[in-house]
Design a protein around this motif. Structure first.
Motif, mmCIF file in Angstrom:
data_model
loop_
_atom_site.group_PDB
_atom_site.id
_atom_site.type_symbol
_atom_site.label_atom_id
_atom_site.label_comp_id
_atom_site.label_asym_id
_atom_site.label_seq_id
_atom_site.Cartn_x
_atom_site.Cartn_y
_atom_site.Cartn_z
ATOM 1 N N ASP A 1 -6.023 7.390 3.308
ATOM 2 C CA ASP A 1 -6.586 6.358 2.414
ATOM 3 C C ASP A 1 -5.483 5.706 1.588
ATOM 4 O OD1 ASP A 1 -9.104 6.923 3.362
ATOM 5 O OD2 ASP A 1 -9.641 8.247 1.693
ATOM 6 N N TRP A 2 -4.544 6.517 1.126
ATOM 7 C CA TRP A 2 -3.415 6.023 0.344
ATOM 8 C C TRP A 2 -2.570 5.054 1.182
ATOM 9 C CZ3 TRP A 2 -1.597 6.573 -4.630
ATOM 10 C CH2 TRP A 2 -0.239 6.326 -4.852
ATOM 11 N N ALA A 3 -2.281 5.445 2.420
ATOM 12 C CA ALA A 3 -1.476 4.601 3.306
ATOM 13 C C ALA A 3 -2.200 3.309 3.670
ATOM 14 C CB ALA A 3 -1.116 5.374 4.574
ATOM 15 N N LEU A 4 -3.507 3.372 3.805
ATOM 16 C CA LEU A 4 -4.277 2.187 4.184
ATOM 17 C C LEU A 4 -4.205 1.089 3.130
ATOM 18 C CD1 LEU A 4 -7.462 3.483 6.022
ATOM 19 C CD2 LEU A 4 -6.043 1.541 6.717
ATOM 20 N N VAL A 5 -4.143 1.464 1.861
ATOM 21 C CA VAL A 5 -4.034 0.450 0.802
ATOM 22 C C VAL A 5 -2.781 -0.393 1.021
ATOM 23 C CG1 VAL A 5 -3.717 0.078 -1.668
ATOM 24 C CG2 VAL A 5 -5.333 1.820 -0.870
ATOM 25 N N GLU A 6 -1.665 0.262 1.303
ATOM 26 C CA GLU A 6 -0.402 -0.448 1.525
ATOM 27 C C GLU A 6 -0.443 -1.264 2.815
ATOM 28 O OE1 GLU A 6 4.229 0.669 2.519
ATOM 29 O OE2 GLU A 6 3.083 1.998 1.198
ATOM 30 N N ALA A 7 -0.992 -0.679 3.884
ATOM 31 C CA ALA A 7 -1.030 -1.368 5.176
ATOM 32 C C ALA A 7 -1.911 -2.614 5.115
ATOM 33 C CB ALA A 7 -1.522 -0.419 6.259
ATOM 34 N N ARG A 8 -3.047 -2.522 4.437
ATOM 35 C CA ARG A 8 -3.934 -3.680 4.327
ATOM 36 C C ARG A 8 -3.299 -4.785 3.483
ATOM 37 N NH1 ARG A 8 -9.108 0.260 3.513
ATOM 38 N NH2 ARG A 8 -9.759 0.359 5.720
ATOM 39 N N ALA A 9 -2.542 -4.396 2.477
ATOM 40 C CA ALA A 9 -1.860 -5.393 1.656
ATOM 41 C C ALA A 9 -0.778 -6.102 2.458
ATOM 42 C CB ALA A 9 -1.259 -4.738 0.422
ATOM 43 N N ALA A 10 -0.094 -5.359 3.335
ATOM 44 C CA ALA A 10 0.928 -5.977 4.179
ATOM 45 C C ALA A 10 0.301 -6.929 5.189
ATOM 46 C CB ALA A 10 1.725 -4.899 4.903
ATOM 47 N N LYS A 11 -0.899 -6.601 5.648
ATOM 48 C CA LYS A 11 -1.594 -7.460 6.610
ATOM 49 C C LYS A 11 -2.053 -8.759 5.956
ATOM 50 C CE LYS A 11 -5.546 -7.510 9.775
ATOM 51 N NZ LYS A 11 -6.759 -6.777 10.227
ATOM 52 N N ALA A 12 -2.461 -8.682 4.702
ATOM 53 C CA ALA A 12 -2.918 -9.868 3.970
ATOM 54 C C ALA A 12 -2.208 -9.904 2.617
ATOM 55 C CB ALA A 12 -4.430 -9.837 3.792
ATOM 56 N N PRO A 13 -0.940 -10.315 2.593
ATOM 57 C CA PRO A 13 -0.150 -10.271 1.353
ATOM 58 C C PRO A 13 -0.771 -11.098 0.231
ATOM 59 C CG PRO A 13 1.236 -10.702 3.262
ATOM 60 C CD PRO A 13 -0.171 -10.830 3.723
ATOM 61 N N LEU A 14 -0.690 -10.545 -0.969
ATOM 62 C CA LEU A 14 -1.208 -11.229 -2.152
ATOM 63 C C LEU A 14 -0.100 -12.030 -2.832
ATOM 64 C CD1 LEU A 14 -3.334 -8.388 -3.756
ATOM 65 C CD2 LEU A 14 -4.191 -10.368 -2.522
ATOM 66 N N SER A 15 -0.473 -13.146 -3.386
ATOM 67 C CA SER A 15 0.440 -13.929 -4.210
ATOM 68 C C SER A 15 -0.256 -14.170 -5.548
ATOM 69 C CB SER A 15 0.775 -15.261 -3.525
ATOM 70 O OG SER A 15 1.649 -16.014 -4.324
ATOM 71 N N LEU A 16 0.168 -13.411 -6.538
ATOM 72 C CA LEU A 16 -0.484 -13.485 -7.834
ATOM 73 C C LEU A 16 0.091 -14.619 -8.675
ATOM 74 C CD1 LEU A 16 -0.674 -9.686 -8.717
ATOM 75 C CD2 LEU A 16 -2.398 -11.110 -7.596
ATOM 76 N N PRO A 17 -0.727 -15.289 -9.481
ATOM 77 C CA PRO A 17 -0.257 -16.396 -10.319
ATOM 78 C C PRO A 17 0.801 -15.936 -11.320
ATOM 79 C CG PRO A 17 -2.667 -16.307 -10.266
ATOM 80 C CD PRO A 17 -2.179 -15.054 -9.633
ATOM 81 N N ALA A 18 1.793 -16.779 -11.530
ATOM 82 C CA ALA A 18 2.845 -16.450 -12.490
ATOM 83 C C ALA A 18 2.277 -16.236 -13.886
ATOM 84 C CB ALA A 18 3.899 -17.557 -12.503
ATOM 85 N N SER A 19 1.219 -16.976 -14.237
ATOM 86 C CA SER A 19 0.621 -16.839 -15.564
ATOM 87 C C SER A 19 0.052 -15.438 -15.759
ATOM 88 C CB SER A 19 -0.462 -17.892 -15.766
ATOM 89 O OG SER A 19 -1.459 -17.779 -14.754
ATOM 90 N N TRP A 20 -0.505 -14.885 -14.690
ATOM 91 C CA TRP A 20 -1.077 -13.534 -14.768
ATOM 92 C C TRP A 20 0.035 -12.489 -14.869
ATOM 93 C CZ3 TRP A 20 -4.718 -10.294 -15.830
ATOM 94 C CH2 TRP A 20 -4.824 -9.057 -15.195
ATOM 95 N N LEU A 21 1.089 -12.643 -14.089
ATOM 96 C CA LEU A 21 2.198 -11.696 -14.122
ATOM 97 C C LEU A 21 2.921 -11.745 -15.465
ATOM 98 C CD1 LEU A 21 3.663 -12.304 -10.537
ATOM 99 C CD2 LEU A 21 2.128 -10.473 -11.280
ATOM 100 N N ARG A 22 3.010 -12.934 -16.046
ATOM 101 C CA ARG A 22 3.668 -13.082 -17.345
ATOM 102 C C ARG A 22 2.923 -12.300 -18.426
ATOM 103 N NH1 ARG A 22 3.875 -18.083 -17.091
ATOM 104 N NH2 ARG A 22 5.960 -18.314 -16.184
#
Length: 430
Positions: free
Chosen positions: A333-354
């Protein structure tokens, strides 16, 4: 350049490149006499080679008609142009991309080099051997090199991955070569106490038909694993020996093919000298899978068809999901979180990261305009990769992840989440 007079045996060579792929040379063409007599001498040599060795001798008259027509309309003042015209005519008339007319001449653009099949500096085609999340092995090699030279490299790569729970073999950019290297690799995935056919074939040699078969090897330098799930990745440029390995393991039920339909070049080849430094590469036989059938002109059909550039991520997720369904575990389950993120990469808004940047009880999140980094003790700093809106992987480690605490308006803390479920929370101080 390999000695090609007896190229197929003991090793079966399935051409490592098409003629089109060899047209990147920029050397100035050498002249060739443009007389009709010179051309006819070359054409007669081609016809003799085809009659004695081509897999379908009954088709030679029609093929030669096309070749003669191409010769008449080609620019015979250039050797490379003449060779290209003959090659294109052979491929068009036969439908077989294995055909090549070239020149054994240093610097010629039409010379097809087989040096990559014995290239120590290129690691004999082996590009990547590593473990992916969830203990999934990944092996990429881009040609089937001379097995006498590549044996140790191939064995070492398989040895490194033999403790993996699944294996992904990446043949997306593999253009073929010696099928015997495929026999060595594939034999690791079958038991030794059973005779298993990988491929059967015949070839013509001097007008004689010779039949043979290629079986799982009874002795290997490494461990066998006949149960480990295997995926083979393919693309539209997966060619020849690479296609045969995929096809054979698919037919035996030993591998799942993921990617795109392959090229469709299934014939073994040999190479014959012509005149004046020219040579011709000819498909000399037919091959059949362990259950019969072939893919010549059609290609190997994937079990799961996806765009080739997405095949690895798709394969990784699919394999982990299959393993998790068979034997559920927190590690998968732990590995699947990373693998699914690699399959559909996220791009978070700079405003949120700031908003997340700041100090957290001796820890710090740093925003550099592109992404976040995790920093501590004022000197250690590792990049964070989004796994979700508030969950991040940490560069270089899979032991823990960073989760943001709070809501959309305010980040109140961060949590280090460990793979065993333990958490450490650090409240925001700035």
């Amino acid at each position: 350049m390999l000695p090609l007079t007896k190229l197929l045996f003991p090793a079966i060579l399935l051409a490592p490149t098409s003629f089109a792929a060899a047209q990147e040379g920029t050397a100035a063409p050498a002249p060739i006499a443009a007389t009709a007599s010179d051309q006819e001498t070359q054409l007669a040599a081609i016809e003799t080679a085809l009659q004695g060795n081509y897999v379908f001798p009954a088709n030679v008259p029609a093929i030669m008609e096309a070749v003669r027509s191409a010769a008449q309309s080609s620019d015979a003042s250039e050797r490379d142009a003449f060779a290209r015209a003959l090659t294109e005519a052979l491929i068009a008339a036969s439908g077989d991309p294995h055909f090549i007319v070239g020149i054994e001449e240093p610097g010629s653009a039409s010379t097809v080099e087989y040096s990559e099949l014995s290239d120590k500096a290129g690691n004999y085609g082996f590009q990547s051997v590593r473990l992916l999340a969830g203990n999934i092995g990944y092996l990429r090699f881009d040609n089937f090199s001379d097995p006498d030279l590549a044996f140790a490299t191939a064995s070492a790569a398989l040895k490194l991955l033999e403790n993996s729970d699944g294996l992904i073999i990446d043949l997306r950019y593999n253009n073929g070569g010696y099928n015997d290297l495929g026999q060595l690799i594939a034999s690791h995935f079958f038991p030794a106490d059973k005779d298993t056919l990988l491929v059967s074939y015949y070839y013509n040699e001097g007008g004689k038909r010779i039949e043979r078969g290629q079986w799982v090897l009874s002795a290997l330098p490494g461990a066998r694993d006949s149960q480990k799930p295997i995926h083979i990745l393919t693309s539209t440029v997966t060619f020849s020996a690479a296609e045969w390995m995929a096809f054979s393991l698919q037919q035996t039920g030993r591998a799942t093919i993921i990617g795109a339909q392959t090229s469709g070049g299934g014939h073994p080849v040999d190479r014959f000298a012509l005149n004046d430094g020219f040579f011709i590469q000819i498909p000399i036989g037919e091959m059949r899978g362990p259950n019969g059938g072939e893919f010549e002109g059609v290609g190997v059909t994937p079990d799961l068809r996806v765009a080739s550039h997405r095949a690895l991520e798709t394969s990784h997720v699919t394999m982990l999901e299959t393993l998790a369904a068979q034997t559920p575990s927190a590690a998968l389950d732990w590995a699947l979180v990373e693998a699914r993120a690699a399959k559909a990469p996220l791009s978070l808004p700079a405003s949120w990261l700031r908003k997340a940047a700041g100090e957290y009880e001796g820890r710090e999140l740093v925003f550099d305009g592109e992404g976040l980094s995790y920093k501590w003790r004022g000197r250690y700093e590792l990049r964070l990769t989004p796994l979700g809106e508030k969950l991040f992987a940490v560069e270089g480690t899979d032991d823990y992840r960073i989760e943001l605490l709070g809501d959309d308006d305010a980040i109140t803390g961060i949590s280090r989440i460990y793979s065993d479920g333990e958490r450490q929370v650090f409240e925001r101080t700035q």
